[in-house]
Design an enzyme around this catalytic site. Structure first.
Site, PDB file in Angstrom:
ATOM      1  N   TRP A  61      19.535  38.742  26.758  1.00  9.18           N
ATOM      2  CA  TRP A  61      20.793  38.312  27.379  1.00  9.18           C
ATOM      3  C   TRP A  61      20.534  38.035  28.845  1.00  9.18           C
ATOM      4  CZ3 TRP A  61      24.099  37.191  23.721  1.00  9.18           C
ATOM      5  CH2 TRP A  61      25.359  36.711  24.109  1.00  9.18           C
ATOM      6  N   ASP A  62      21.551  37.674  29.600  1.00  2.07           N
ATOM      7  CA  ASP A  62      21.249  37.356  31.003  1.00  2.07           C
ATOM      8  C   ASP A  62      21.102  38.606  31.878  1.00  2.07           C
ATOM      9  OD1 ASP A  62      23.963  37.884  31.169  1.00  2.07           O
ATOM     10  OD2 ASP A  62      24.527  35.959  32.055  1.00  2.07           O
ATOM     11  N   TRP A  63      21.174  39.783  31.231  1.00  2.23           N
ATOM     12  CA  TRP A  63      20.855  41.037  31.920  1.00  2.23           C
ATOM     13  C   TRP A  63      19.945  41.921  31.069  1.00  2.23           C
ATOM     14  CZ3 TRP A  63      22.659  43.375  27.822  1.00  2.23           C
ATOM     15  CH2 TRP A  63      23.816  42.877  27.214  1.00  2.23           C
TER      16      TRP A  63
ATOM     17  N   ASN B 268      33.677  37.172  22.220  1.00  3.86           N
ATOM     18  CA  ASN B 268      33.482  36.961  23.647  1.00  3.86           C
ATOM     19  C   ASN B 268      33.215  35.478  23.935  1.00  3.86           C
ATOM     20  OD1 ASN B 268      32.715  37.828  26.508  1.00  3.86           O
ATOM     21  ND2 ASN B 268      30.838  36.827  25.826  1.00  3.86           N
ATOM     22  N   GLU B 269      34.150  34.848  24.567  1.00  4.79           N
ATOM     23  CA  GLU B 269      34.000  33.514  25.176  1.00  4.79           C
ATOM     24  C   GLU B 269      33.783  32.356  24.206  1.00  4.79           C
ATOM     25  OE1 GLU B 269      31.074  33.939  28.318  1.00  4.79           O
ATOM     26  OE2 GLU B 269      32.539  34.887  29.629  1.00  4.79           O
TER      27      GLU B 269
ATOM     28  N   GLU C 267      36.800  39.734  33.171  1.00  4.28           N
ATOM     29  CA  GLU C 267      35.392  39.665  33.593  1.00  4.28           C
ATOM     30  C   GLU C 267      35.300  38.959  34.925  1.00  4.28           C
ATOM     31  OE1 GLU C 267      32.286  37.937  31.266  1.00  4.28           O
ATOM     32  OE2 GLU C 267      32.853  39.000  29.446  1.00  4.28           O
TER      33      GLU C 267
HETATM   34  C1  BMA Z   1      30.002  36.789  30.773  1.00  6.60           C
HETATM   35  C2  BMA Z   1      29.669  37.853  29.749  1.00  6.60           C
HETATM   36  C3  BMA Z   1      28.241  37.911  29.420  1.00  6.60           C
HETATM   37  C4  BMA Z   1      27.373  37.696  30.623  1.00  6.60           C
HETATM   38  C5  BMA Z   1      28.151  37.697  31.896  1.00  6.60           C
HETATM   39  C6  BMA Z   1      27.340  37.379  33.104  1.00  6.60           C
HETATM   40  O1  BMA Z   1      30.029  35.554  30.232  1.00  6.60           O
HETATM   41  O2  BMA Z   1      30.489  37.721  28.643  1.00  6.60           O
HETATM   42  O3  BMA Z   1      27.964  36.953  28.450  1.00  6.60           O
HETATM   43  O4  BMA Z   1      26.379  38.630  30.662  1.00  6.60           O
HETATM   44  O5  BMA Z   1      29.166  36.766  31.822  1.00  6.60           O
HETATM   45  O6  BMA Z   1      26.798  36.102  33.038  1.00  6.60           O
END
Ligand code: BMA
Length: 878
Positions: A189-191, A455-456, A553
């Site tokens: 993932w991005d983290w 999610n998204e 978020e």
């Molecule tokens: C959002 C989250 C994750 C991601 C974060 C940071 O979109 O739902 O998918 O880690 O942003 O980019």
């Protein structure tokens, strides 16, 4: 061999036993394909953890090991357990093998006979082994690599592609994760790293029974507004193997509410569902469950006892909590669109919190201690809510039990994230089973206040993240509706009528429904929730943030502290430009973005010692992150009661993200292992029950009073002007008394900056800083807040602060007495890897002395603390 024998239900005479259970947890054998490796491994567990425990690999998180150990997830492993059945097989009508969680794709053989297959790590599997089990047995799970399986499934899906194929290169991950029902972030993932584990990640056991067996037990307290009564709906599902119907008596007791209900029920052969409706006497004064900061988390012990013939009984105990939740979407005066907020027990509640991701790539490493620590840190930072994000896992029971006890409201996503998904029959069947069993497992937890489909993915479709050709978009929208609406939503509504369901986050709620479930603008500030990221805009400028109804978020990255990074790196890695620093950063250009954002208001570190620069840069990224998220959160908090240019009524701020999965730069405020970053200390202050929020608009300085106190409170405000160059305030102004109503944010102070500065010895924006706090009866109420009149990089008079510290012990905690020689900014107390947290940290020190406490999480000593202690404030990095 260690076998745990557990009697599930006993005859009162002690002679006849209805059922028994024995655990297959503990030591198993694990074999690589072609017998390449053979090693013992623990269940619950995974191959990576077993290899590490046997010393066959290094720490998977060390340096570049995520890449070095890719072979582990590409191999097809087999789990083997030999066991002797500790009972006489012939005496039992039915014997089943239950897996609470298999990760993920496997064929299961008992004594060389295939008894079943698995392909969904979120499902519970139960297999009838009556005719296969013997006295001495071999149980085998032949896994197929999740990576290979996902690739195979995607290839077999020939009708049309289901994007995205692969994650961005910077994530160094695996492809087609949307084709496998497995923790979506396990392919990177991005983290987070790519560790697509294989193993048995939850309990496994055998249960043998005669007559009948309780398959599951679940319940929901329901409140009827018109009669103002609580009803408890209890559902028990039996597998009845007796050939005749069984007459049973059920006794439901909740002693503290003086409840004892006795009913007769018939258990019909086959699958038999028993539904009970227990009316709670109107006179019983039921104490409700409240979110943290809003009341107690009262729960009641309940037992449900089934009495069958011959004195046989089945008994279940659980905690019952009573609370209602409503998601309010209604018109707001002066603003088109609909509100989006939660009422708990009829009271509107602002959700303050963050987003939860899996606490480790290897779930067997997530101990009870770690969960306690992370969730206690959540409420210690004055949060009342977490969103369990859809790219991870449905968390373990203990997670939700702790949230119930601590008053943490959970926004529960279903596990789909940032992708389109297939909808072929076998995928849909697997999802149906997953959703049904998870809802039944989780629905009795009061902490869960909403189900959310994904999610998204609504945003991904509408904004066409994956460049789907326009003429094909309807096809994907149809698939979306099929999966989240016709499948998941239907099941949820059938299984659970006590809490709201939304299809996605972000979504426009009712507006999305009206627009065919994929709204024209899922990021609208007038409907539903919003996710907002902006790394290039100046985060000190609140005008860049959306005045939305609910922000689920938002966030900024930072690096974890040096003591955390040090554990997984070597000396050559300790620079911001090293291969290691690049490797751990999974968000494109993330390291640069942090520096660019920091550089808007701060000079970058200047030391000539490269390791020192690395440490100072880490510090500065944490300062930047904390300050950015503070400005953004305070904007949302103060937008609670107002409509400005048609926007406002913000009722939730959940920043991205609470915790970390490994030691790497990310949006988290808690590092891997639980250490608090500067942001977490900031959160403790900005989420305080009562807070003054300062900001500027067109040269006028405003302060809002934000209160989640449980009653209306009379208070005064003190506003101070400090010169950077002096520890004595230049001037101080105390307002008249005013009242801030419970659950509101209102304007309490307003003054043009020029007149404020003129009043205070003609100070200038560069030379001075503002601090302000609320008090009642001369006692401070909530934290002291501050407002910068210019960037610290332009500050005039700010000196290097020499901060002396004396440490002493006081019972279980330690006292840090600080004394500074000058005003100090972002004072950071660090005790390296000594586990614990400070009472406050990362603060502005405008007074000579200050006392801070350290609460250790493990035993430590004054000496150890003295040895590890380091204090840094802003001017130390230049
Ligand atoms: C959002 C989250 C994750 C991601 C974060 C940071 O979109 O739902 O998918 O880690 O942003 O980019």
């Amino acid at each position: 061999m260690h076998l745990l024998l557990l009697l599930l239900a006993l005859c009162q005479t002690g002679r006849v036993v209805l059922s028994l259970s024995f655990s297959l947890q503990g030591k198993w054998w694990i074999r690589g394909a072609n017998d390449s490796l053979r090693l013992p491994g623990m269940v619950p567990g995974c191959v990576h953890s077993a290899l590490f425990q046997q010393g066959l690999i290094q720490d998977p998180y060390y340096r570049f090991n995520d890449l070095n150990y890719r072979w582990i997830s590409l191999d097809n492993w087999t789990y083997i357990k030999e066991f002797t059945t500790p009972f006489d097989v012939s005496k039992w009508q039915k014997i089943i093998l239950i897996f609470e969680g298999v990760d993920t794709v496997s064929e299961i053989l008992l004594n060389n006979i295939t008894i079943g297959k698995t392909d969904n790590m979120f499902n519970r599997y139960s297999f009838d082994i009556t005719s296969v089990v013997r006295d001495v047995n071999v149980l085998e799970l032949r896994f197929l690599s999740a990576v290979l399986y996902a690739a195979r499934q995607s290839k077999a899906h020939t009708a049309y592609p289901v994007p995205p194929d692969c994650p961005p290169l910077v994530q160094k991950g695996e492809c087609h994760v949307n084709f496998i029902r497995k923790k979506q972030c396990s392919f990177s993932w991005d983290w987070g790293p790519s560790f697509p584990t294989q193993g048995i990640w939850k309990d496994v056991r055998i249960e043998a029974y005669n007559i009948c067996h309780l398959d599951y037990f679940t319940f929901s307290p329901i409140y009827d507004n018109s009669t103002q009564r609580w009803t408890l709906e209890i559902e028990s599902s039996f597998d009845v193997v007796s050939s005749q119907p069984i007459c049973a008596q059920v006794i439901v007791s909740i002693p503290k509410l003086q409840i004892q209900h006795i009913r007769s029920v018939d258990l019909i052969p086959g699958q038999s569902l028993v539904k009970l409706l227990i009316n709670i006497n109107k006179n019983a004064s039921v104490a409700t469950w409240w979110p943290h900061g809003h009341g107690n988390q009262t729960g009641y012990n309940m037992t449900v006892l089934f009495k069958l013939d011959k004195g046989l009984t089945i008994k279940n105990s659980a905690m019952v909590y009573f609370r209602t939740v409503e998601l309010i979407e209604e018109p707001i005066q002066g603003s088109y669109g609909l509100s989006f907020y939660f009422k708990i027990n009829g009271i509107p509640i602002f959700l303050k919190g963050s987003n939860w991701i899996p606490a480790d790539s290897f779930q067997d490493q997530v101990t009870s201690d770690l969960l306690q620590l992370l969730l206690h840190s959540t409420v210690d930072a004055n949060m009342n809510a977490l969103r369990v994000w859809g790219g991870g896992i449905y968390e373990q029971d203990e997670f939700y039990e702790l949230c119930d006890q601590l008053g943490i409201m959970i926004w529960q996503d279903f596990m789909f994230a940032c992708a389109l998904y297939p909808t072929d029959q076998s995928f849909m069947d697997s999802v149906s089973a997953e959703v049904g069993s998870q809802v039944r497992r989780l629905k009795s937890h009061p902490s869960i206040i909403i189900w959310s489909g994904n999610n998204e993915n609504e945003a991904a479709l509408r904004l066409n993240w994956y460049d789907v050709p326009l003429y094909k978009q309807q096809l994907y929208i149809d698939d979306y509706v099929m999966l989240y609406v016709k499948n998941i939503r239907e099941i949820v509504l059938k299984e659970d009528k006590t809490r709201p369901f939304i299809t996605s986050s972000p979504t426009n709620g009712a507006k999305s429904v009206e627009e065919g479930w994929v709204s024209y603008n899922p990021y609208s500030t007038h409907y539903g929730d919003v996710h907002y990221y902006n790394y290039t805009g100046d985060c000190w400028d609140w005008k860049i943030f959306p005045k939305a109804r609910f922000v689920s978020e938002y966030g900024y990255q930072s690096w974890p502290s040096f003591s955390t990074v040090e554990k997984v790196s070597s000396k050559t890695d300790w620079s911001f430009k090293s291969n290691f620093s690049l490797h751990r950063q999974h968000h494109y250009n993330g390291n640069m973005e942090m520096l660019t954002q920091a550089n808007l208001h701060f000079k970058l570190p200047l030391s000539t010692d490269p390791v020192r620069v690395f440490k100072d840069t880490i510090y500065l990224t944490q300062v930047m992150q904390a300050q950015c998220v503070k400005v953004e959160t305070e904007f949302y908090l103060r937008s609670r009661n107002e409509i400005v240019n048609g926007e406002g009524h913000t009722m939730g701020a959940l920043y991205w993200q609470l915790n970390d999965i490994w030691q790497a730069p990310s949006w988290a405020s808690l590092e891997y292992g639980g250490k608090w970053k500067m942001l977490h200390y900031f959160a403790q202050r900005f989420f305080a029950p009562v807070l003054p929020v300062g900001f500027e608009d067109q040269n006028v300085f405003y302060i809002y009073g934000v209160s989640d106190l449980r009653s209306d409170s009379r208070m005064t405000l003190t506003v101070r002007v400090h010169e950077w160059s002096s520890l004595k305030p230049l001037c101080s102004h105390v307002t008249d008394q005013f009242v801030v109503k419970s659950g509101t944010a209102i304007l309490i102070y307003k003054e043009p900056v020029p007149s404020l500065l003129r009043r205070c010895g003609h100070c200038t924006r560069q030379k001075c800083v503002l601090s302000f706090y609320l008090s009642t009866n001369r006692k401070p109420l909530g934290p002291t807040n501050y407002h910068f009149l210019s960037s610290p990089k332009e500050a005039v008079g700010l000196q290097k602060a020499h901060i002396k510290v004396l440490i002493s012990q006081q019972g279980d905690m330690f006292v840090f007495s600080l004394e500074t020689s000058a005003v100090a900014l972002f004072v950071w107390l660090d005790v390296g890897s000594i586990s614990g947290r400070f009472s406050d940290n990362g603060f502005l020190m405008t007074e000579k002395k200050r006392t801070v406490f350290f609460y250790p999480w493990k035993p430590t000593s004054k000496r150890e603390l003295e040895q590890s202690f380091r204090v840094t404030s802003l001017m130390d990095i230049y």
